[in-house]
Design an enzyme around this catalytic site. Structure first.
Site, mmCIF file in Angstrom:
data_model
loop_
_atom_site.group_PDB
_atom_site.id
_atom_site.type_symbol
_atom_site.label_atom_id
_atom_site.label_comp_id
_atom_site.label_asym_id
_atom_site.label_seq_id
_atom_site.Cartn_x
_atom_site.Cartn_y
_atom_site.Cartn_z
ATOM 1 C CE LYS A 139 -18.228 -24.675 35.989
ATOM 2 N NZ LYS A 139 -19.493 -23.918 36.187
ATOM 3 C CB CYS B 185 -17.949 -16.709 39.029
ATOM 4 S SG CYS B 185 -18.660 -18.040 40.038
HETATM 5 C C1 DHB Z 1 -20.233 -20.561 38.145
HETATM 6 C C2 DHB Z 1 -21.267 -19.695 37.858
HETATM 7 C C3 DHB Z 1 -21.026 -18.626 37.035
HETATM 8 O O1 DHB Z 1 -22.003 -17.745 36.694
HETATM 9 C C4 DHB Z 1 -19.771 -18.420 36.515
HETATM 10 O O2 DHB Z 1 -19.548 -17.370 35.716
HETATM 11 C C5 DHB Z 1 -18.745 -19.289 36.806
HETATM 12 C C6 DHB Z 1 -18.989 -20.361 37.626
HETATM 13 C C7 DHB Z 1 -20.472 -21.689 39.055
HETATM 14 O O3 DHB Z 1 -21.192 -21.523 40.025
HETATM 15 O O4 DHB Z 1 -19.878 -22.771 38.820
#
Ligand code: DHB
Length: 307
Positions: free
Chosen positions: A45, A128
């Site tokens: 993540k 993000c």
């Molecule tokens: C999240 C969403 C994304 O598209 C990303 O690249 C990183 C984090 C999120 O909302 O956690």
């Protein structure tokens, strides 16, 4: 039997199919599940400097052909992800860290910490869409250039970059110019299509709560935009491309490799189907290739014909 293995950015992948940063990859337990699956790598993540709870719920919603999310970067903080690669070693596959610091200083601190870890590679996330008040860096070319310059100077690991979708040829040209100058080890495209709005007509309300219902669109809805981004970058830059966006079958994976991808990542479909998806897509791709008489990915990678 088809050989789906890939060598890319100094890493050996058993196959070209692995998980995308995002779904089911926050905790060590979830990462072990990916390790035990037929995913060819373990992507973690996106991490920030501090641990985060993320945005308010509901923040993920499955749709007929994809998903919308505004998770808000829930993660354990980079110090945990620096430790995980050595704990995941027994799976014998590359471990990729996704780095998504909230400012350049955070990214530098995180990348320095990963230099001393057993992580195989870094995917620097410049895309993000879900942090309130933080624009996607991949849409600000001056900032993208600066962040890439500094990040590549600091990182001793193979470092690639995760990009947002582009929709205009002039933006592909600008992004390509930066990539050619800064030379990341690979490019992953695309992240979700940012700030979509899904409405529940019965409730007369958005299906997710954060940001007034605006969130990143993923899954089959975005496959054709993802293919276009892979193809454009394949034509414009000479570096490995990881295709991501709407892959849930061997045929989808085939199309991305035909467009020029070296490998593919699976996000929404892994979220919905679970870890069996990696073996399923692998076997479907192998069958598809066998039917076409292809034995290796190089037999057709990038070889999209004219209509
Ligand atoms: C999240 C969403 C994304 O598209 C990303 O690249 C990183 C984090 C999120 O909302 O956690």
């Amino acid at each position: 039997m088809a050989d789906l293995s890939v060598k890319m950015a100094g890493m050996d992948f058993r196959s070209c199919i692995f998980n995308a940063a995002g779904p089911k990859d926050v905790t060590l337990k979830e990462l072990e599940t990916i390790g035990a699956s037929r995913s060819a790598a373990i992507t973690m993540k996106s991490c920030t400097k501090e641990p985060r709870q993320g945005n308010e719920e509901p923040r993920y919603y499955a749709l007929d052909m994809g998903s919308i999310n505004s998770m808000g970067l829930p993660n354990l903080g980079y110090k945990e992800y620096v430790k995980f690669p050595s704990l995941l070693k027994s799976f014998g596959k590359p471990v990729i860290a996704s780095v998504s610091g909230l400012c350049l200083e955070d990214n530098i601190q995180i990348l320095e910490a990963f230099n001393d870890s057993e992580v195989s590679a870094i995917e620097l996330n410049l895309s993000c869409p879900n942090i309130k008040g933080k624009p996607q860096i991949g849409y600000d070319f001056a900032q993208m250039d600066e962040v890439l310059k500094e990040a590549l100077r600091i990182s001793k690991k193979p470092m690639g970059v995760k990009l947002p979708p582009y929709f205009d040829f002039i933006h592909f040209e600008e992004a390509s110019g930066i990539l050619k100058r800064r030379k990341p080890a690979f490019v992953s495209c695309i992240n979700s299509i940012g700030n979509a709005l899904v409405i529940d007509a019965e409730k007369e309300a958005p299906v997710i709560k954060p940001k007034g219902g605006f969130g990143g669109l993923g899954g089959a809805y975005i496959k054709y935009t993802a293919l276009a981004n892979v193809r454009k970058f394949y034509e414009m830059i000479e570096m490995p491309i990881i295709g991501v966006g709407g892959i849930s079958s061997g045929k989808d994976a085939f199309e991305f490799i035909l467009a020029g991808a070296s490998a593919v990542q699976i996000g929404t479909a892994f979220m919905e189907e679970g870890p069996m998806i990696f073996g399923r897509v692998h076997d479907e791709l192998a069958s598809f290739m066998a039917r076409k008489g292809y034995t290796r990915l190089d037999d057709f990678r990038g070889r999209l014909k004219q209509a």
